[in-house]
Design an enzyme around this catalytic site. Structure first.
Site, PDB file in Angstrom:
ATOM      1  N   GLU A 241       0.834  -1.205   0.000  1.00  0.00           N
ATOM      2  CA  GLU A 241       0.000   0.000   0.000  1.00  0.00           C
ATOM      3  C   GLU A 241       0.872   1.259   0.000  1.00  0.00           C
ATOM      4  OE1 GLU A 241      -1.380  -2.570   1.995  1.00  0.00           O
ATOM      5  OE2 GLU A 241      -3.562  -2.284   2.015  1.00  0.00           O
ATOM      6  N   GLU A 242       1.959   1.209   0.777  1.00  0.00           N
ATOM      7  CA  GLU A 242       2.863   2.358   0.852  1.00  0.00           C
ATOM      8  C   GLU A 242       3.446   2.663  -0.533  1.00  0.00           C
ATOM      9  OE1 GLU A 242       5.710   2.265   4.022  1.00  0.00           O
ATOM     10  OE2 GLU A 242       6.969   3.807   3.121  1.00  0.00           O
ATOM     11  N   ARG A 243       3.846   1.613  -1.231  1.00  0.00           N
ATOM     12  CA  ARG A 243       4.489   1.827  -2.544  1.00  0.00           C
ATOM     13  C   ARG A 243       3.486   2.280  -3.586  1.00  0.00           C
ATOM     14  NH1 ARG A 243       8.438  -3.151  -0.905  1.00  0.00           N
ATOM     15  NH2 ARG A 243       9.640  -1.802   0.485  1.00  0.00           N
TER      16      ARG A 243
END
Ligand SMILES: Cc1cc2nc3c(=O)[nH]c(=O)nc-3n(C[C@H](O)[C@H](O)[C@H](O)COP(=O)(O)OP(=O)(O)OC[C@H]3O[C@@H](n4cnc5c(N)ncnc54)[C@H](O)[C@@H]3O)c2cc1C
Length: 385
Positions: A241-243
């Protein structure tokens, strides 16, 4: 990806919020080196922006990831990188594992107030001696009765100076480095947690970044997210999700660099005609626009596949890699055409140039993305998926 009227409506309402509640304050927040996270998150929480795809039982909207993707992309409209990064930490980096694996009690205590904007979250993975090599972190959480006792520290913690709780990765056992870690919810007011210093930075200046120390910090074992020993695995999933956030939020950010550069170079004249009318300039901008469209297509392809139930690790890593590299190339190239004005703080291209630089380092450096992609290609020596 086919967007519905609901997606468009979400985008419109977030754009309106950004234009009224965020962008008018960004210059001040950049100067002050922090933005008022509690005040802003409370407003965002009231409007449902902090729980787009989080469970309704904890105040989220319960929508699928395509809506979160629209939300992440729209955050790129904010006229700096620091504020959207901290918002991204709250929704895409510090809370996905809790939402997925946390007990009901833990979600009630930490997730619900984070979605409401009552609590600010931070993510504690990186340490002074361990960033890219997450498995080598040394912070420990040792069992003592019903508690964990935490010692060690975290580095470069976004919102660390303002946060109410940290999603902390710590070693809870002695086994193999991929199986000895757990994710814990750590209230930042707990005795033994100290903000050692706030860090001065090249960019992302409106977001506070802190170094945190832990000395005999005692929290109940029930603050552990999911199973003991699964922290590394949960964090690797949470990194996706962060990426995706990093890639999605860079799209409008970079588009604005191109658009503002076109507007400026159309007005500015050199050698008898607008800067833009020199072929080297409009050809270069055309190349950059083409690169940006490729990134957009790759990123949204990853979103679509993820929504269809596929593993997005490879495409998310590719999108993050491309976004970092393109940010560096595009913002630098655009800044060049502003001449001396491209060196002046009053122009947003300056902020994009320095804020965009983090994309190749934070949340997994380019080389980490290349390792993951190689693994999926079966070319990383000794390792394949
Ligand atoms: C502004 C900012 C905010 C941040 N926010 C957070 C946060 O909220 N929470 C958090 O946990 N962390 C955060 N970080 C930390 C960030 O994720 C790390 O800086 C990043 O993962 C890189 O780790 P490192 O700095 O230790 O670099 P190192 O691991 O020391 O790596 C140095 C360089 O080595 C190269 N490299 C890495 N792997 C390889 C390889 N396999 N082969 C060849 N070369 C390689 C890369 O170029 C890399 O940049 C933040 C960092 C910054 C600057």
């Amino acid at each position: 990806m086919q967007l519905t009227e609901e997606h468009i409506e979400l985008r419109r309402s977030l754009e309106k919020f950004i234009d009224h509640e965020i962008n008018p304050h960004v210059d001040d927040w950049e100067r002050e080196g922090r933005f008022p996270a509690h005040e802003l998150f409370r407003k965002m929480g009231d409007l449902g922006f902090l729980g787009i795809n989080k469970p309704e039982a904890y105040g989220g909207l319960g929508l699928d990831y395509s809506y979160a993707a629209v939300y992440c992309e729209t955050l790129g409209r904010i006229s700096c990188g620091g504020v959207p990064m901290a918002i991204g930490v709250q929704t895409e980096m510090a809370t996905p594992a809790l939402a997925r694996f946390g007990s009901d009690e833990l979600r009630e205590e930490f997730l619900a107030p984070s979605i409401a904007g009552e609590k600010v979250a931070c993510l504690g993975v990186s340490e002074v001696g361990a960033g890219s090599d997450v498995a080598s972190i040394t912070t420990t959480a040792v069992k003592d009765g019903d508690d964990y006792v935490i010692n060690g520290g975290k580095m470069w913690t976004t919102s660390g100076a303002q946060a109410d709780w940290m999603c902390l990765l710590a070693n809870t056992g002695d086994g193999a480095p991929h199986r000895n870690k757990s994710l814990l919810c750590l209230p930042m007011k707990t005795r033994g947690v100290t903000v050692a210093r706030t860090l001065d930075k090249l960019g992302m200046r409106s977001s506070d970044t802190a170094q945190i120390h832990f000395e005999n910090v005692r929290i109940p074992q029930r603050f552990r997210i999911g199973e003991e020993g699964m922290g590394f695995t949960y964090q690797m999933a949470q990194f996706q999700e962060e990426r995706m956030y990093a890639a999605l939020s860079s799209l409008i950010f970079m588009q604005d660099s191109i658009d503002e550069t076109i507007a400026y170079t159309r007005e500015r004249r050199i050698f008898g005609k607008p800067v833009l009318d020199h072929q080297a300039v409009h050809f270069r901008l055309a190349e950059l626009q083409t690169e940006l469209e490729s990134l957009r297509a790759l990123t949204w392809d990853a979103v679509e596949r993820y929504c269809g139930g596929e593993d997005m690790t490879k495409l998310a890593s590719m999108a993050k890699l491309k976004s970092g590299r393109l940010s560096r190339e595009l913002n630098d190239a655009c800044l060049q055409y502003w001449g001396g004005m491209g060196f002046m703080e009053e122009n947003h291209i300056v902020r994009r140039f320095r804020d965009g630089r983090l994309a190749s380092i934070g949340g997994g450096a380019d080389e980490v993305m290349l390792s993951i992609i190689s693994k999926y290609m079966g070319t990383l020596p000794g390792r394949s998926v």
